[in-house]
Design a protein around this motif. Sequence first.
Motif, short mmCIF file in Angstrom:
data_model
loop_
_atom_site.label_atom_id
_atom_site.label_comp_id
_atom_site.label_asym_id
_atom_site.label_seq_id
_atom_site.Cartn_x
_atom_site.Cartn_y
_atom_site.Cartn_z
N PRO A 89 0.88 -1.25 -0.26
CA PRO A 89 0.15 -0.17 -0.15
C PRO A 89 0.97 1.37 0.17
O PRO A 89 0.05 2.41 -0.44
N ASP A 90 1.97 1.16 0.63
CA ASP A 90 2.96 2.49 0.24
C ASP A 90 3.29 2.88 -0.61
O ASP A 90 4.20 4.06 -0.46
N ALA A 91 3.47 1.73 -1.24
CA ALA A 91 3.56 2.46 -3.09
C ALA A 91 3.34 2.64 -3.86
O ALA A 91 3.44 2.81 -5.00
N GLY A 92 2.31 3.17 -3.37
CA GLY A 92 1.13 3.49 -4.36
C GLY A 92 0.71 3.47 -6.35
O GLY A 92 0.81 4.00 -6.33
N LEU A 93 0.76 2.25 -5.42
CA LEU A 93 0.69 1.63 -6.75
C LEU A 93 -0.98 1.50 -7.50
O LEU A 93 -1.71 1.39 -7.06
N ILE A 94 -0.77 1.53 -8.93
CA ILE A 94 -1.83 2.02 -9.28
C ILE A 94 -1.62 1.02 -11.11
O ILE A 94 -1.45 0.75 -11.08
N VAL A 95 -3.19 0.11 -10.73
CA VAL A 95 -3.55 -0.16 -12.35
C VAL A 95 -3.18 0.18 -13.53
O VAL A 95 -3.88 1.20 -13.77
N ASP A 96 -1.85 0.52 -14.37
CA ASP A 96 -2.07 1.00 -15.81
C ASP A 96 -2.81 0.36 -16.75
O ASP A 96 -3.60 0.66 -17.58
N THR A 97 -2.81 -1.27 -16.87
CA THR A 97 -2.90 -1.29 -18.01
C THR A 97 -3.43 -2.92 -17.81
O THR A 97 -2.30 -3.51 -17.39
N CYS A 98 -4.46 -4.19 -18.13
CA CYS A 98 -3.85 -5.50 -18.45
C CYS A 98 -4.31 -5.59 -19.89
O CYS A 98 -4.88 -5.12 -20.33
N HIS A 99 -3.72 -6.87 -20.17
CA HIS A 99 -3.85 -7.59 -21.27
C HIS A 99 -3.75 -8.65 -20.86
O HIS A 99 -3.40 -9.12 -20.39
N VAL A 100 -5.04 -9.78 -21.48
CA VAL A 100 -5.75 -10.61 -21.26
C VAL A 100 -5.78 -11.50 -22.39
O VAL A 100 -7.30 -11.25 -23.36
N PHE A 101 -5.46 -12.82 -22.82
CA PHE A 101 -5.33 -13.53 -24.20
C PHE A 101 -5.90 -14.75 -23.98
O PHE A 101 -4.69 -15.60 -23.01
N GLY A 102 -6.96 -15.28 -24.73
CA GLY A 102 -7.80 -16.52 -23.53
C GLY A 102 -7.79 -17.31 -25.35
O GLY A 102 -8.03 -16.71 -26.32
N HIS A 103 -7.38 -18.91 -25.21
CA HIS A 103 -6.96 -19.26 -26.59
C HIS A 103 -8.57 -20.60 -26.64
O HIS A 103 -8.58 -21.03 -25.11
N ASP A 104 -8.83 -21.02 -27.66
CA ASP A 104 -9.44 -22.38 -27.08
C ASP A 104 -8.59 -23.64 -27.26
O ASP A 104 -9.51 -24.27 -26.90
N ASP A 105 -7.43 -24.16 -27.20
CA ASP A 105 -6.58 -24.95 -26.51
C ASP A 105 -6.89 -25.19 -25.26
O ASP A 105 -5.95 -25.57 -24.34
N GLY A 106 -7.22 -23.45 -24.36
CA GLY A 106 -7.15 -23.93 -23.19
C GLY A 106 -6.25 -23.06 -22.74
O GLY A 106 -5.77 -22.83 -21.33
N GLU A 107 -4.99 -22.69 -22.63
CA GLU A 107 -4.54 -21.57 -22.89
C GLU A 107 -4.65 -19.90 -22.42
O GLU A 107 -5.90 -20.11 -23.06
N SER A 108 -3.57 -19.34 -22.63
CA SER A 108 -3.84 -18.22 -22.19
C SER A 108 -2.40 -17.00 -22.13
O SER A 108 -1.48 -17.90 -21.31
N SER A 109 -2.08 -16.04 -21.82
CA SER A 109 -1.13 -14.80 -21.66
C SER A 109 -1.77 -14.38 -20.80
O SER A 109 -3.47 -12.96 -21.59
N SER A 110 -1.30 -13.45 -20.09
CA SER A 110 -1.80 -11.77 -19.59
C SER A 110 -0.47 -11.20 -19.11
O SER A 110 0.18 -11.76 -19.09
N GLN A 111 -1.01 -10.28 -18.79
CA GLN A 111 0.36 -9.10 -18.81
C GLN A 111 -0.98 -8.11 -17.41
O GLN A 111 -1.67 -7.80 -18.31
N LEU A 112 -0.67 -7.69 -16.96
CA LEU A 112 -0.54 -6.60 -15.69
C LEU A 112 0.60 -5.93 -15.07
O LEU A 112 1.74 -5.71 -15.21
#
Length: 139
Positions: free
Chosen positions: A35-58
């Motif tokens: 909490p002391d770092a003052g972080l905010i969520v800037d961007t989220c990227h999420v990809f879901g694939h039909d083979d059950g795999e995913s990739s995500s970035q916060l």
Amino acid sequence: MSGATQDRPLAAVQTLESTVFRLGQLARRLLAEYPDAGLIVDTCHVFGHDDGESSSQLELRAPDVDAVRAVCAALGAEAHTKTVDHHIVMEHVRGETTLDGVCVKVRAFRHFSSEESAVWRAEQDQAATASAQAPGGAE
């Protein structure tokens, strides 16, 4: 039709939904843990694939470079610093790690003061001069 075949048309959506949930939980956890770092969520990227795999970035943004360094140290990630001069000298600090299968990036920047900018530019000029005078350097 079998259950697996019936679910197949929505496999990418189901993967996306579960990955978004996991990313959201991670974002909440990181903001609560630092909490002391003052972080905010800037961007989220999420990809879901039909083979059950995913990739995500916060991508998290901090209000200052020291907060990025502190969070990186706590997460076991290396903080990378780059200083650039685009008429204003700026220090960019970034870190990256993977947590719970999510690529987490933390970043911040700061503007150098006039005095810091003058010192930094003088150091760059000295380094360029030394490089040019070294054997095999530019003439």
